[in-house]
Scaffold this motif. Sequence first.
Motif, PDB file in Angstrom:
ATOM      1  N   SER A 179     -26.171 -55.713  40.466  1.00 36.47           N
ATOM      2  CA  SER A 179     -27.526 -56.184  40.236  1.00 36.47           C
ATOM      3  C   SER A 179     -28.529 -55.160  40.749  1.00 36.47           C
ATOM      4  O   SER A 179     -29.593 -54.978  40.181  1.00 36.47           O
ATOM      5  CB  SER A 179     -27.754 -57.570  40.852  1.00 36.47           C
ATOM      6  N   ILE A 180     -28.181 -54.468  41.828  1.00 34.45           N
ATOM      7  CA  ILE A 180     -29.079 -53.418  42.294  1.00 34.45           C
ATOM      8  C   ILE A 180     -29.117 -52.287  41.276  1.00 34.45           C
ATOM      9  O   ILE A 180     -30.165 -51.899  40.782  1.00 34.45           O
ATOM     10  CB  ILE A 180     -28.621 -52.882  43.669  1.00 34.45           C
TER      11      ILE A 180
ATOM     12  N   ARG B 295     -25.773 -67.347  35.646  1.00 28.96           N
ATOM     13  CA  ARG B 295     -26.025 -66.103  36.358  1.00 28.96           C
ATOM     14  C   ARG B 295     -26.186 -66.359  37.844  1.00 28.96           C
ATOM     15  O   ARG B 295     -25.600 -65.667  38.685  1.00 28.96           O
ATOM     16  CB  ARG B 295     -27.288 -65.493  35.762  1.00 28.96           C
TER      17      ARG B 295
ATOM     18  N   GLY C  92     -32.405 -50.606  34.820  1.00 29.52           N
ATOM     19  CA  GLY C  92     -32.834 -51.510  33.761  1.00 29.52           C
ATOM     20  C   GLY C  92     -32.070 -51.368  32.467  1.00 29.52           C
ATOM     21  O   GLY C  92     -30.844 -51.375  32.458  1.00 29.52           O
TER      22      GLY C  92
ATOM     23  N   PRO D 189     -30.475 -57.099  33.081  1.00 31.92           N
ATOM     24  CA  PRO D 189     -31.504 -57.784  32.282  1.00 31.92           C
ATOM     25  C   PRO D 189     -31.045 -58.187  30.879  1.00 31.92           C
ATOM     26  O   PRO D 189     -31.755 -58.902  30.192  1.00 31.92           O
ATOM     27  CB  PRO D 189     -32.624 -56.741  32.169  1.00 31.92           C
TER      28      PRO D 189
ATOM     29  N   ASN E 102     -30.680 -53.386  37.924  1.00 27.76           N
ATOM     30  CA  ASN E 102     -32.114 -53.599  37.923  1.00 27.76           C
ATOM     31  C   ASN E 102     -32.891 -52.317  38.176  1.00 27.76           C
ATOM     32  O   ASN E 102     -34.025 -52.178  37.763  1.00 27.76           O
ATOM     33  CB  ASN E 102     -32.482 -54.669  38.938  1.00 27.76           C
TER      34      ASN E 102
ATOM     35  N   GLU F 151     -37.043 -62.743  39.532  1.00 28.27           N
ATOM     36  CA  GLU F 151     -35.891 -62.874  38.646  1.00 28.27           C
ATOM     37  C   GLU F 151     -34.902 -61.732  38.882  1.00 28.27           C
ATOM     38  O   GLU F 151     -33.703 -61.902  38.849  1.00 28.27           O
ATOM     39  CB  GLU F 151     -36.417 -62.869  37.214  1.00 28.27           C
ATOM     40  N   ARG F 152     -35.455 -60.559  39.169  1.00 24.86           N
ATOM     41  CA  ARG F 152     -34.587 -59.410  39.408  1.00 24.86           C
ATOM     42  C   ARG F 152     -33.943 -59.459  40.795  1.00 24.86           C
ATOM     43  O   ARG F 152     -32.809 -59.043  40.971  1.00 24.86           O
ATOM     44  CB  ARG F 152     -35.386 -58.119  39.260  1.00 24.86           C
TER      45      ARG F 152
ATOM     46  N   PRO G  63     -30.552 -62.616  41.968  1.00 29.58           N
ATOM     47  CA  PRO G  63     -29.091 -62.495  42.075  1.00 29.58           C
ATOM     48  C   PRO G  63     -28.663 -61.631  43.260  1.00 29.58           C
ATOM     49  O   PRO G  63     -27.578 -61.811  43.799  1.00 29.58           O
ATOM     50  CB  PRO G  63     -28.667 -61.868  40.750  1.00 29.58           C
ATOM     51  N   ILE G  64     -29.507 -60.702  43.654  1.00 37.83           N
ATOM     52  CA  ILE G  64     -29.157 -59.846  44.793  1.00 37.83           C
ATOM     53  C   ILE G  64     -29.156 -60.687  46.063  1.00 37.83           C
ATOM     54  O   ILE G  64     -28.193 -60.719  46.826  1.00 37.83           O
ATOM     55  CB  ILE G  64     -30.168 -58.681  44.944  1.00 37.83           C
TER      56      ILE G  64
END
Lengths: 267, 279
Positions: free
Chosen positions: A119-120, B68, A126, A59, A123, B128-129, B132-133
Amino acid sequence: MAFDIDQYTETSEGVTWEDLDFGAFDTTPLGEYTLRTVRYMCNVEYHTVCYLRDLLVTPSHKERDVNAFMTMWNREEYWHGEALAAVLGRHGITVDYDELKAARVKLEWRDKLAPLRQSIMGNLVGDDFVAVHMAWGAANEWSATAAYRRLATLEQHPALSPLLKRIGQQETRHTAFYATQARKRLEKSALARKLTRLALAKAWRPVGSSISDEEDLDHVMKHLFNGADGLAEIRRIDTNIAKLPGMEGLTIFETALRRHEMDWPAA
Amino acid sequence: MTRPDVSTAEPASPPAGFSVHEFARTARGSHRAELDLDAYATRPLEAGALEMVALLERLERGALSYLRSVLVTPTHKDARVTGFLVTWAYEKFWVADALELIVAAHPDFVPATADAPKLRAARHALAERLEPIRESVVANLIGDDVVAVHCAAGAIDEWITATAYERLAEFTDHPVFAATMTRLRDVKRRHDTYFTDEARRRLAASPAAGRLARRRLRRASWPLGAVDEPPPLVARLLGGLVIASDLVDLDARVDALPGLAGLDLVTTAAQGARKAAAR
């Protein structure tokens, strides 16, 4: 150390070398041993955009200062790649986009998992994960600065050494950003401190190790950091990491380099 | 140099006209010294125009969000494309900076914020989170064709925003502002050239890329980043500022890309924004 992002963005520029006497490479060319190290550094700089990707999946990119810094940082590193490619070019070694692409393609599987994993991870935890990235970035930049400084000292070359000094000066500003960000975020959160300590202690590897052959990495580490002076430099940057909140006692650089059977004086 | 084993669907030759090295070397940075911001104290822009300037500023700031999405796909391996994107992001940063300063030169102006309802905001944040996954899995399965989609998306986005800059300069009738719009438009011209050349070349080389682009471009919001903006503002951009004949021209340009005829992307986006704004 405070970091003024406006001042940084307004003064950010691509490193220049046109005013340096590159003719010196014709009269005093770099040896193969050194060129191999320069080549490694050049690759790492060009691949910065791949690290940017890892940072952007968390983020942090929505934050204004981070966004501004990432944009400038990425471009400065690209120019370090261009500058080092110019040095290599003077020695008949061509680094082009097709070749860089081939190197990235070669990393296929290892690489594919990285952004997904991050990304996992990023996120799930955070903001605390952003602290890991910032500390990681600081570690990378400190080691890059040390590497450039060492190579400049070892070579004492009329064209290479001033160029490396210029690159190193830009890396110092990057370090200031990452360290300031890391410190701020680590101070705020015990979880961030825990995650960061874990990541640095367990997972930190020298910059470029994920995009290079093991033999090249080994060559570069020994070239730059063998001997008492090399060890002193490594300990100096380890001290910087250890000063970050919650990182007391860590010796990530020395630990990572000991894997390479360094020629270091016994403690 | 021996050519390494690179599996790729694209033709080996890069576009002849555009040098990424040259682009990087001549990148345009800060415009601050040229903005003549004092001029707005004596002759301010109207609120409606400022609203559009503020919107364009936020859209230009979307460069890193675009990066991104792009960098988790195989596009990141193409060093020529990433070399371009590094400088492109830098130039867009300073374009956004110029727009921001123009807005800030109007202290009485309060921009409309994206005050989406809470539920929608939460859904966006989640999307948004997850994006990318999902993207890193899907696009890596698709492979190199996705590069063509990214270039086409970049081109179409440039065309729309460039038209907005031109119309803004025209409608405001403000010489200082018009000069800045011309200046920023010049910066963006090279982005347009690169993305358009690349998209054309890659789409022509791979019919599969064309099919993928048709599917994906239809799902995107136009201009890129509009999904995060209040629909009334987007509706004013696409249909007030960018006039009806522009929409048709823009769609004709999309039609001219290999394999992308008949998508009506921009007209559809304008209709969608109008409907959303009416709700």
